[in-house]
Design a protein around this motif. Sequence first.
Motif, PDB file in Angstrom:
ATOM      1  N   MET A  35      29.882  45.749  31.138  1.00 59.81           N
ATOM      2  CA  MET A  35      29.854  45.275  32.515  1.00 59.81           C
ATOM      3  C   MET A  35      31.262  45.123  33.076  1.00 59.81           C
ATOM      4  N   LEU A  36      31.351  45.165  34.397  1.00 54.70           N
ATOM      5  CA  LEU A  36      32.598  44.923  35.120  1.00 54.70           C
ATOM      6  C   LEU A  36      32.462  43.622  35.899  1.00 54.70           C
ATOM      7  N   ALA A  37      33.454  42.761  35.776  1.00 58.82           N
ATOM      8  CA  ALA A  37      33.435  41.479  36.478  1.00 58.82           C
ATOM      9  C   ALA A  37      34.255  41.601  37.768  1.00 58.82           C
ATOM     10  N   MET A  38      33.631  41.273  38.890  1.00 58.77           N
ATOM     11  CA  MET A  38      34.282  41.268  40.192  1.00 58.77           C
ATOM     12  C   MET A  38      34.455  39.823  40.649  1.00 58.77           C
ATOM     13  N   ARG A  39      35.683  39.462  41.004  1.00 57.25           N
ATOM     14  CA  ARG A  39      35.899  38.125  41.575  1.00 57.25           C
ATOM     15  C   ARG A  39      35.577  38.178  43.065  1.00 57.25           C
ATOM     16  N   VAL A  40      34.757  37.238  43.512  1.00 56.11           N
ATOM     17  CA  VAL A  40      34.321  37.199  44.907  1.00 56.11           C
ATOM     18  C   VAL A  40      34.595  35.820  45.483  1.00 56.11           C
TER      19      VAL A  40
ATOM     20  N   LEU B 156      26.295  26.876  51.705  1.00 57.27           N
ATOM     21  CA  LEU B 156      27.597  26.608  52.314  1.00 57.27           C
ATOM     22  C   LEU B 156      27.419  26.053  53.718  1.00 57.27           C
ATOM     23  N   ASP B 157      27.871  24.835  53.926  1.00 56.60           N
ATOM     24  CA  ASP B 157      27.911  24.275  55.265  1.00 56.60           C
ATOM     25  C   ASP B 157      29.079  24.887  56.039  1.00 56.60           C
ATOM     26  N   PRO B 158      29.102  24.745  57.361  1.00 58.40           N
ATOM     27  CA  PRO B 158      30.234  25.279  58.146  1.00 58.40           C
ATOM     28  C   PRO B 158      31.569  24.791  57.602  1.00 58.40           C
ATOM     29  N   GLY B 159      32.490  25.725  57.400  1.00 60.46           N
ATOM     30  CA  GLY B 159      33.815  25.391  56.893  1.00 60.46           C
ATOM     31  C   GLY B 159      33.917  25.372  55.379  1.00 60.46           C
ATOM     32  N   GLN B 160      32.811  25.525  54.689  1.00 64.28           N
ATOM     33  CA  GLN B 160      32.839  25.506  53.238  1.00 64.28           C
ATOM     34  C   GLN B 160      32.994  26.919  52.668  1.00 64.28           C
ATOM     35  N   GLY B 161      33.398  26.974  51.400  1.00 64.78           N
ATOM     36  CA  GLY B 161      33.547  28.256  50.716  1.00 64.78           C
ATOM     37  C   GLY B 161      33.132  28.142  49.270  1.00 64.78           C
ATOM     38  N   THR B 162      33.018  29.277  48.612  1.00 61.45           N
ATOM     39  CA  THR B 162      32.680  29.313  47.198  1.00 61.45           C
ATOM     40  C   THR B 162      33.296  30.559  46.580  1.00 61.45           C
ATOM     41  N   SER B 163      33.374  30.585  45.257  1.00 63.09           N
ATOM     42  CA  SER B 163      33.938  31.742  44.574  1.00 63.09           C
ATOM     43  C   SER B 163      33.354  31.826  43.172  1.00 63.09           C
ATOM     44  N   GLY B 164      33.485  32.990  42.571  1.00 62.06           N
ATOM     45  CA  GLY B 164      32.982  33.191  41.215  1.00 62.06           C
ATOM     46  C   GLY B 164      32.982  34.657  40.858  1.00 62.06           C
ATOM     47  N   LEU B 165      32.411  34.963  39.705  1.00 55.93           N
ATOM     48  CA  LEU B 165      32.372  36.336  39.204  1.00 55.93           C
ATOM     49  C   LEU B 165      30.989  36.945  39.408  1.00 55.93           C
ATOM     50  N   VAL B 166      30.994  38.197  39.838  1.00 51.84           N
ATOM     51  CA  VAL B 166      29.768  38.979  39.964  1.00 51.84           C
ATOM     52  C   VAL B 166      29.900  40.156  38.992  1.00 51.84           C
ATOM     53  N   PHE B 167      28.873  40.374  38.166  1.00 53.03           N
ATOM     54  CA  PHE B 167      28.949  41.379  37.109  1.00 53.03           C
ATOM     55  C   PHE B 167      28.134  42.619  37.476  1.00 53.03           C
ATOM     56  N   LEU B 168      28.753  43.794  37.262  1.00 53.60           N
ATOM     57  CA  LEU B 168      28.124  45.072  37.553  1.00 53.60           C
ATOM     58  C   LEU B 168      28.017  45.892  36.276  1.00 53.60           C
ATOM     59  N   PRO B 169      26.855  46.482  35.994  1.00 49.75           N
ATOM     60  CA  PRO B 169      26.750  47.371  34.834  1.00 49.75           C
ATOM     61  C   PRO B 169      27.633  48.611  35.030  1.00 49.75           C
ATOM     62  N   ILE B 170      28.182  49.125  33.937  1.00 47.35           N
ATOM     63  CA  ILE B 170      29.080  50.280  33.997  1.00 47.35           C
ATOM     64  C   ILE B 170      28.289  51.576  33.880  1.00 47.35           C
ATOM     65  N   ASP B 171      28.614  52.532  34.724  1.00 47.46           N
ATOM     66  CA  ASP B 171      28.144  53.911  34.597  1.00 47.46           C
ATOM     67  C   ASP B 171      29.395  54.781  34.485  1.00 47.46           C
ATOM     68  N   LEU B 172      29.649  55.306  33.294  1.00 44.07           N
ATOM     69  CA  LEU B 172      30.882  56.055  33.054  1.00 44.07           C
ATOM     70  C   LEU B 172      30.949  57.346  33.864  1.00 44.07           C
ATOM     71  N   ARG B 173      29.830  57.798  34.395  1.00 44.87           N
ATOM     72  CA  ARG B 173      29.838  59.027  35.195  1.00 44.87           C
ATOM     73  C   ARG B 173      30.438  58.804  36.580  1.00 44.87           C
ATOM     74  N   ALA B 174      30.435  57.572  37.038  1.00 44.99           N
ATOM     75  CA  ALA B 174      30.851  57.288  38.411  1.00 44.99           C
ATOM     76  C   ALA B 174      32.349  57.482  38.581  1.00 44.99           C
ATOM     77  N   GLY B 175      32.706  58.102  39.715  1.00 46.97           N
ATOM     78  CA  GLY B 175      34.110  58.193  40.088  1.00 46.97           C
ATOM     79  C   GLY B 175      34.475  57.118  41.099  1.00 46.97           C
ATOM     80  N   TYR B 176      33.430  56.638  41.817  1.00 44.07           N
ATOM     81  CA  TYR B 176      33.632  55.606  42.831  1.00 44.07           C
ATOM     82  C   TYR B 176      32.490  54.606  42.756  1.00 44.07           C
TER      83      TYR B 176
END
Length: 250
Positions: free
Chosen positions: A66-71, A196-216
Amino acid sequence: MRSSPLTLGCLSLLASATLGCATPAPLVRLNPKATDITWVGGRATVQATNNNIRVGTAFEYQDGPMLAMRVEIENDTTARIEVAPADFTFTDCLGEAIASCMPTLAAVDPEKVLASLDVAQSREVAESANDQALLGTLVILSAVGDVGAHHHGSGLRTAVALDAMQSDASTHDSAQASFGVRRQIWSNQALRRNTLDPGQGTSGLVFLPIDLRAGYVWFNVRLAGAVFQFPFQQVVTQIQPPAPTPVRPY
């Protein structure tokens, strides 16, 4: 007695055939395809604003398959919004052309992973208890057998049984620790459901399965009717296995 080079070579080939040859997994990285890139702590970050909602993302690291994306998400609207795992999807493409893209898929759901970890951990605890109970019985039987034995090495069977019991306990303890680490990642680091109330934020990692064939890889976020799409170029680096150590004749 010294072994001949031919004998050593045969043994080496036999070991290779028996054990197999493990090859290193390729390294996968995602580089944002954008002109406006901000570097934050060594991460190439891209962000966008839509309907007064701001979303920023960056590739974090590879976690096995998997690939971890910070969001990061900020709610600059005047209404409350909800962030859920279903809001994150991805589209793998062989090239830059849309025709080369595969169907859009959902990112990994942290709640499903946590549920599967709970099931696996429960089974591990039960298996550990059953193994220790069985090995404990074998220790008793071995001790009885050793007491009745009147030959050299009496007590050896009990020692072997105790060693097997300790080794099994160590294996299960290691597995339990691994479950704990994985649970901490998915509980505290993964981006889970948030309001999230107005003015609030959040963050964390979102995981994506890897496909080695993908170029993008297109990373997609949909929040409160606003759509965000971030294209990344996938770079796959093959890792060469270490060169075998030559066998020296004796």
